[in-house]
Structure formats: structure tokens, C-alpha cells
Design a protein around this motif. Structure first.
Motif, PDB file in Angstrom:
ATOM      1  N   UNK A   1      51.664  33.563  48.542  1.00  0.00           N
ATOM      2  CA  UNK A   1      51.316  34.261  49.650  1.00  0.00           C
ATOM      3  C   UNK A   1      49.923  34.759  49.265  1.00  0.00           C
ATOM      4  N   UNK A   2      49.897  35.592  48.022  1.00  0.00           N
ATOM      5  CA  UNK A   2      48.686  36.142  47.506  1.00  0.00           C
ATOM      6  C   UNK A   2      47.559  34.898  47.470  1.00  0.00           C
ATOM      7  N   UNK A   3      47.841  33.968  46.886  1.00  0.00           N
ATOM      8  CA  UNK A   3      47.164  32.963  46.590  1.00  0.00           C
ATOM      9  C   UNK A   3      46.361  32.416  48.045  1.00  0.00           C
ATOM     10  N   UNK A   4      47.102  32.179  49.015  1.00  0.00           N
ATOM     11  CA  UNK A   4      46.829  32.096  50.224  1.00  0.00           C
ATOM     12  C   UNK A   4      45.709  33.182  50.994  1.00  0.00           C
ATOM     13  N   UNK A   5      46.150  34.104  50.823  1.00  0.00           N
ATOM     14  CA  UNK A   5      45.261  35.305  50.959  1.00  0.00           C
ATOM     15  C   UNK A   5      43.776  35.286  50.513  1.00  0.00           C
ATOM     16  N   UNK A   6      43.897  35.217  49.139  1.00  0.00           N
ATOM     17  CA  UNK A   6      42.552  35.076  48.560  1.00  0.00           C
ATOM     18  C   UNK A   6      41.795  34.109  49.062  1.00  0.00           C
ATOM     19  N   UNK A   7      42.468  32.852  49.395  1.00  0.00           N
ATOM     20  CA  UNK A   7      41.667  31.793  49.624  1.00  0.00           C
ATOM     21  C   UNK A   7      41.064  32.033  51.244  1.00  0.00           C
TER      22      UNK A   7
ATOM     23  N   UNK B   1      34.488  36.807  45.710  1.00  0.00           N
ATOM     24  CA  UNK B   1      35.549  37.281  46.335  1.00  0.00           C
ATOM     25  C   UNK B   1      36.705  37.167  45.693  1.00  0.00           C
ATOM     26  N   UNK B   2      36.841  35.848  45.141  1.00  0.00           N
ATOM     27  CA  UNK B   2      38.326  35.403  44.383  1.00  0.00           C
ATOM     28  C   UNK B   2      38.416  36.723  43.430  1.00  0.00           C
TER      29      UNK B   2
ATOM     30  N   UNK C   1      52.130  42.956  51.235  1.00  0.00           N
ATOM     31  CA  UNK C   1      52.031  41.676  50.606  1.00  0.00           C
ATOM     32  C   UNK C   1      51.513  40.732  51.513  1.00  0.00           C
ATOM     33  N   UNK C   2      51.887  40.856  52.696  1.00  0.00           N
ATOM     34  CA  UNK C   2      51.280  39.597  53.416  1.00  0.00           C
ATOM     35  C   UNK C   2      49.941  39.301  53.725  1.00  0.00           C
ATOM     36  N   UNK C   3      49.011  40.479  53.082  1.00  0.00           N
ATOM     37  CA  UNK C   3      47.666  40.172  53.338  1.00  0.00           C
ATOM     38  C   UNK C   3      46.749  40.762  51.978  1.00  0.00           C
ATOM     39  N   UNK C   4      47.910  40.949  50.910  1.00  0.00           N
ATOM     40  CA  UNK C   4      47.073  41.304  49.649  1.00  0.00           C
ATOM     41  C   UNK C   4      46.457  40.064  48.832  1.00  0.00           C
ATOM     42  N   UNK C   5      45.118  40.117  48.244  1.00  0.00           N
ATOM     43  CA  UNK C   5      44.759  39.138  47.598  1.00  0.00           C
ATOM     44  C   UNK C   5      45.275  39.181  46.415  1.00  0.00           C
ATOM     45  N   UNK C   6      44.949  37.901  45.526  1.00  0.00           N
ATOM     46  CA  UNK C   6      45.633  37.803  44.264  1.00  0.00           C
ATOM     47  C   UNK C   6      45.603  38.969  43.237  1.00  0.00           C
ATOM     48  N   UNK C   7      44.017  39.473  42.944  1.00  0.00           N
ATOM     49  CA  UNK C   7      43.976  40.160  42.122  1.00  0.00           C
ATOM     50  C   UNK C   7      44.938  41.803  41.980  1.00  0.00           C
ATOM     51  N   UNK C   8      44.696  42.185  43.427  1.00  0.00           N
ATOM     52  CA  UNK C   8      45.466  43.453  43.727  1.00  0.00           C
ATOM     53  C   UNK C   8      47.108  43.135  43.712  1.00  0.00           C
TER      54      UNK C   8
ATOM     55  N   UNK D   1      45.774  31.818  38.720  1.00  0.00           N
ATOM     56  CA  UNK D   1      44.668  32.580  39.415  1.00  0.00           C
ATOM     57  C   UNK D   1      43.572  31.965  38.807  1.00  0.00           C
ATOM     58  N   UNK D   2      43.533  31.361  37.577  1.00  0.00           N
ATOM     59  CA  UNK D   2      42.174  30.898  37.199  1.00  0.00           C
ATOM     60  C   UNK D   2      41.866  29.473  37.629  1.00  0.00           C
ATOM     61  N   UNK D   3      42.952  28.600  37.766  1.00  0.00           N
ATOM     62  CA  UNK D   3      42.725  27.155  37.941  1.00  0.00           C
ATOM     63  C   UNK D   3      41.834  26.878  39.206  1.00  0.00           C
ATOM     64  N   UNK D   4      42.085  27.324  40.238  1.00  0.00           N
ATOM     65  CA  UNK D   4      41.386  26.888  41.378  1.00  0.00           C
ATOM     66  C   UNK D   4      39.706  27.269  41.037  1.00  0.00           C
ATOM     67  N   UNK D   5      39.718  28.250  40.732  1.00  0.00           N
ATOM     68  CA  UNK D   5      38.192  28.692  40.631  1.00  0.00           C
ATOM     69  C   UNK D   5      37.518  27.802  39.575  1.00  0.00           C
TER      70      UNK D   5
END
Lengths: 278, 293
Positions: free
Chosen positions: A69-75, A207-208, A221-228, A252-256
Motif C-alpha cells: 500500500x505504501x509503495x502504491x501511495x508513493x507511486x 518525491x519518492x 496507512x491508506x495514504x502514507x508514502x513509503x518513507x513515512x 524501497x530502492x529497487x524501482x527508483x
């Protein structure tokens, strides 16, 4: 011609380069190594570099939580920010590059200076505004926040990019009777793909990476991005479960990293044009 | 360009509108409002906000914490910026010699630049873990220390951990920018110096460094300014401790605002930060002008 001509000097240089490479990449190697270890091997003495029994256990443990979910939010936030900041930044950069006016130099300097403005100070008023507009705990709060911190660089980067484009093409379009909007969208933007790509990557990466806004402007948690999300949920849950923590860090590192490897060349070009000129 | 005055005005206004709107609402207004709030006791926890004059400033400036934080920020950010600039420049010099295969090295190192802060932070916590960390293990094995060091519990060591983290994350950027600057030096200059019998070190000192110095100093300064905003590592790793050793100015302001909800007091920190920036910018401009003359 430029490198040391004697063999000894060349070997010494290679050794120095190799040594710094190892020093720089060793943390990442250790992260990967730990992420693939079973819990029993992490505290093994002496530590092993290549896991004796490599396993995906840690990754499985990591993705069962709200990580996806965090992953998707960050995206979503990074993509939204990229669109908004590129759009508004590109228009402004084009105006500053092609239609300089009284005060345009000051505007450009103001953009640069705004990078130094204390973020916590800005965030206090943003927080109060978002609270009034009921935008707290929404993607909009993050997208706007991230746009504000990336816009100055985007304007600088794209202005120096537009400066390098020949004006003749646009002038020819005007002579053919094309309006300014048509020229901008149909002629200038297509020519600017490398510049737009570089600035988009910069925005996405920033942003990521961004932590403070994510921590402050979201509360579920529905809205939190990865780092937070990672810092608020996983650091508590996975305390001392290092393979899981390293798996989270890896995810957290791979997509970027993938994005970056792919577009690296444009990015370095774009970045250095802006940086060296500025 | 071939637009008449009116059409040009309309077009340029349209182009600038989104950015100017964003900047006005989310940068200029917050800045002005922040300065205003610094003279109030504003807090979401208080129903009424009132002006309290200079009270926030008096409170801050008479509190040793603020000065400690200021000193620690300048120390951590100053040392890490200088260090990463020097190392990045040395790496760029090594890469700029035209040796074969250096692009592999450059690409590999540059990847470090995109490792998200949060990942680097967790990783740092593991590397410098006092019981099982690889750093302590290596130090003990090589006999450099007898006992494991408790990195995050001792102020000076915690600062060192932060500095190393900042340096690691910044070296790649400094390297790429230095490389671009080095490649911008006209080859003829270096060749002429070589023909005149100048050794590599002499060329470095009298040709290369004077030519790239200003670009690199500017980049270093921009990087330092950006680092002042970075809170991920101190926040997650040490929460600014032990005893504020790793609390930077932004972490201090952030904690005051969003942990203790003292918007007024935090705004005063932010406003002082702005004043420091202003003073610094003026000095920098003066120096720049003097150099040009």
C-alpha cells in the motif's frame, strides 16, 4: 595522452579507483546480503557475506504488511507530482527562456533562493491551510508539497535546456501562421524530450525520497508514502529483525534504481547543464 | 519573436500563471505568515492565538539548546559537505584521466545517489549496530578497538555516523558535477602547461583548480543549503539524540512545530534561520563582487 604514462602509475590509479568503488558500494552489498539471510544466520559469528542458505523469507515477511500500500501511495504521489511540476515548470521555463521581461531575472533568482527557505517554516502555514481546506491526509497535500520543493529546480533545468534549442524552428512555425500555443505544444515540447525526461526523473526521485511532508500531512496507512510508512510502521514492527528491515530497504530502492539506470544518460546531461551553468 | 505586444503579454501571463500561483500561495504566503506567527503563541492546542512580541525569540536565544543545535547543524553539515566535495572531486580527477573502463565505475557510484534516504537510514542503523553491526565487527577484528563502540549512544560518535551517512549520499553528486566541470576545461590550456614542463600536480594547482573552483564552491554551497533541510536520518536513527547531538536546525524546528505543536516558537526558529540565510547571502555576494573587481 592524459593518463599516467608509466604502468605503475596506471596500476596505482586503478587500485585507488577499485578501493573507492568497494568502499562506496559495500553498504549496498551488505544490505542485499542481509536481506537474503534466514534469521538464524544474521547474528552468525563470523558474519557471512554470501548467505549460506539464501532465502526470500524476509521479503515475504516484509510484503505481507501494508508495504504494498505504501509503495502504491508513493507511486501515485510521485506520478502526480511529476505531472504537476513538469507542466507548470515547463511553461514558466519556456516563458523565461523565450520572452524575457523586466524582472524575469529576479524571478529566476527567487526560484533558486526558495530552495533555501526553511521547510518547517513553510510547512506550518501549509499545514494550517490544508487543515482549513480539508486537504490534510490526502494525496493532494503531498503532491502540492512535493511540487513546491521541486518546481524551482525544474524551472532552472528546463530554462537552461530551452536556451540550448534553436529558435529558428519556432520562428519558422510562426511565419507559417501557427499560434504560440500550437507552436509550444506541437513543436517545442516534442523537441524537448531529453530535457523533460531529465526533469521528470529528478521530480520522481525527489518525491519518492521525501520524508517530512509524508510524515506530517498523512495520518492513515491508506495514504502514507513509503518513507513515512516505513519509519512509522516497520521500524516498530521489525525491531531487530534485520533481514526484514533490509528487505524493506531493498524494496524501497529497487524501482527508483531501475528508473535511474534506464534514464541515467539523459539525467546526467540535464543535471549538469543546469548545475554547471547555475 | 513575431508576436505583437498584447498577444505576447497574454501568452507570457498564461505560461507563468501556474508557477506563480503555486509560489505565491505555497511559498510566499507561508513565508510571510511564518514570520508573523513567530511573534505569536500560535498552537493548534490553544484555542486563542495572541501576539506576544519578542517572547519567542527571547526564549530561544536565552536557551542553550538553540545554540547547541545551531552549532551541531553547522558542524555536521559543514564537515560532510566539505568532505564529500573533496572526495567527489578526487574521484572525478581519477575518472578524468582517460583510463579505460572508468564509465563502469562512474555508473556504479552514481547509483548511490538514488538510494532513498529512508533506505540509507535503516541500512546505517544496521551497519553501525553496536552488538551485531559489521562496522564494529571489522573494527574489533582488525584490533582498532577492543570493545564494541556504541555508535548511536555517544554524542560525538552519533555525529560521526550522521556525517558518514551524509557524505556517502552526497559523494556521487559531487563526483558527477566535478566531472562535468573538469570536462569543461579547454584541453589546450592543460597541454600548453604540460609543454611548458608543468608536472601533473602543478597543472592541478595552477590551472585546473582555479578554473573549477567557483563552480564547485557554488555547488557545495547549494548542497549545504539543501542538507539543512534533510531530517530523515537524524529523525529515524537517533531522534536527534543523544542530548541533541544530532538535532539539526530543521529537525529542531520540525519537532517544535509538529511534535510539541508550538507553531509560534518553531516559526521563530524558522525566521532566525531565514535571517542567517540572508546575512550569509549578503556576505557571499559581497565576496563575489570583490573577486570580480
Amino acid at each position: 595522452m592524459r593518463y599516467p604514462r608509466n604502468v605503475a602509475g596506471r596500476i596505482l590509479l586503478y587500485v585507488a579507483i577499485l578501493f573507492s568503488l568497494i568502499a562506496m558500494l559495500f553498504p549496498i552489498g551488505w544490505m542485499l546480503s542481509t536481506a537474503f539471510k534466514p534469521a538464524s544466520e544474521v547474528f552468525a559469528f563470523p558474519p557471512t557475506w554470501i548467505p549460506a542458505n539464501p532465502t526470500f523469507e524476509a521479503f515475504r515477511g516484509a510484503i505481507t504488511g501494508p508495504l504494498a500500500r505504501f509503495f502504491l501511495n508513493s507511486f501515485i504521489v510521485a506520478a502526480g507530482t511529476t505531472l504537476l511540476a513538469t507542466f507548470s515548470g515547463a511553461l514558466a521555463a519556456y516563458a523565461l527562456s523565450r520572452f524575457p521581461f523586466r524582472g524575469s531575472q529576479s524571478l529566476l533568482l527567487f526560484f533558486l533562493a526558495s530552495l533555501a527557505f526553511p521547510l518547517p517554516l513553510l510547512m506550518i502555514s501549509m499545514y494550517m491551510m490544508f487543515a482549513q481546506l480539508r486537504l490534510l491526509n490526502s494525496f493532494w497535500a503531498l503532491i502540492i508539497g512535493h511540487t513546491v520543493i521541486t518546481l524551482p529546480i525544474v524551472v532552472w533545468l528546463l530554462k537552461s535546456f530551452f536556451d540550448t534549442l534553436p529558435r529558428e524552428v519556432e520562428e519558422a512555425a510562426y511565419i507559417d501562421g501557427a499560434g504560440p500555443f500550437h507552436t509550444l505544444i506541437r513543436i517545442v515540447f516534442p523537441m524537448s524530450r531529453p530535457g523533460l525526461a531529465a526533469s521528470s526523473i529528478f521530480i520522481f526521485v525527489t518525491s519518492w525520497n521525501e520524508f517530512m511532508f509524508g510524515l506530517t500531512f498523512t495520518s492513515s496507512n491508506e495514504l502514507r508514502p513509503l518513507p513515512a510508512g516505513i519509519s512509522l510502521v516497520f521500524l516498530q514492527e521489525f525491531q531487530y529483525r534485520w533481514p526484514e528491515m533490509m528487505a524493506v530497504a531493498t524494496i524501497a530502492t529497487i524501482p527508483i534504481l531501475a528508473l535511474f539506470l534506464f534514464f541515467q544518460r539523459q539525467f546526467i546531461q540535464g543535471l549538469t547543464v543546469g548545475a554547471v551553468k547555475g | 519573436m513575431i508576436l505583437n505586444k498584447r498577444a505576447r503579454f497574454v501568452f507570457v501571463s498564461f505560461l507563468l500563471l501556474p508557477s506563480v500561483l503555486l509560489v505565491a500561495v505555497f511559498i510566499i504566503y507561508p513565508l510571510a505568515n511564518g514570520v508573523r506567527l513567530s511573534f505569536t503563541n500560535a498552537s493548534p492546542l490553544r484555542p486563542l492565538t495572541r501576539y506576544i512580541g519578542l517572547e519567542n525569540y527571547i526564549k530561544l536565544l536565552s536557551d542553550s539548546t538553540f545554540w547547541e543545535v545551531l552549532y551541531n547543524s553547522v558542524l555536521i553539515i559543514g564537515v560532510s559537505t566539505a568532505l564529500s566535495l573533496v572526495v567527489g572531486f578526487l574521484l572525478a580527477l581519477a575518472l578524468n584521466t582517460g583510463l579505460r573502463g572508468t564509465w563502469v565505475f562512474r555508473t556504479a557510484i552514481f547509483q548511490v545517489w538514488v538510494v532513498p534516504w529512508i533506505a540509507a537510514t535503516i541500512l546505517w542503523g544496521w551497519l553501525f549496530n553496536s552488538e551485531y553491526g559489521i562496522i564494529n565487527y571489522t573494527l574489533q577484528q582488525t584490533g582498532l578497538t577492543a570493545e564494541p563502540l556504541s555508535w548511536l549512544a555517544r554524542p560525538a560518535l552519533a555525529q560521526l555516523v550522521m556525517i558518514l551517512g551524509f557524505v556517502w549520499r552526497t559523494i556521487p553528486f559531487m563526483m558527477v558535477v566535478s566531472l562535468a566541470a573538469l570536462q569543461g576545461i579547454p584541453q589546450e590550456l592543460l597541454e600548453a602547461a604540460a609543454i611548458d614542463g608543468a608536472s601533473y600536480l602543478k597543472r592541478l594547482r595552477f590551472v585546473t583548480i582555479p578554473l573549477v573552483r567557483n563552480v564547485l564552491l557554488t555547488v557545495g554551497l547549494l548542497q549545504a543549503v539543501r542538507m539543512f533541510q534533510e531530517i530523515t536520518m537524524p529523525w529515524v536513527l537517533t531522534q536527534g539524540g543523544p542530548v541533541n547531538a544530532t538535532t539539526t536546525l530543521s529537525l529542531h524546528a520540525y519537532k517544535l512545530a509538529f511534535q510539541r505543536w508550538e507553531f509560534g516558537l518553531s516559526s521563530a526558529v524558522g525566521t532566525l534561520w531565514l535571517v542567517f540565510l540572508l546575512v550569509f547571502a549578503v556576505i557571499y555576494m559581497k565576496l563575489l563582487v570583490r573577486e570580480r573587481e
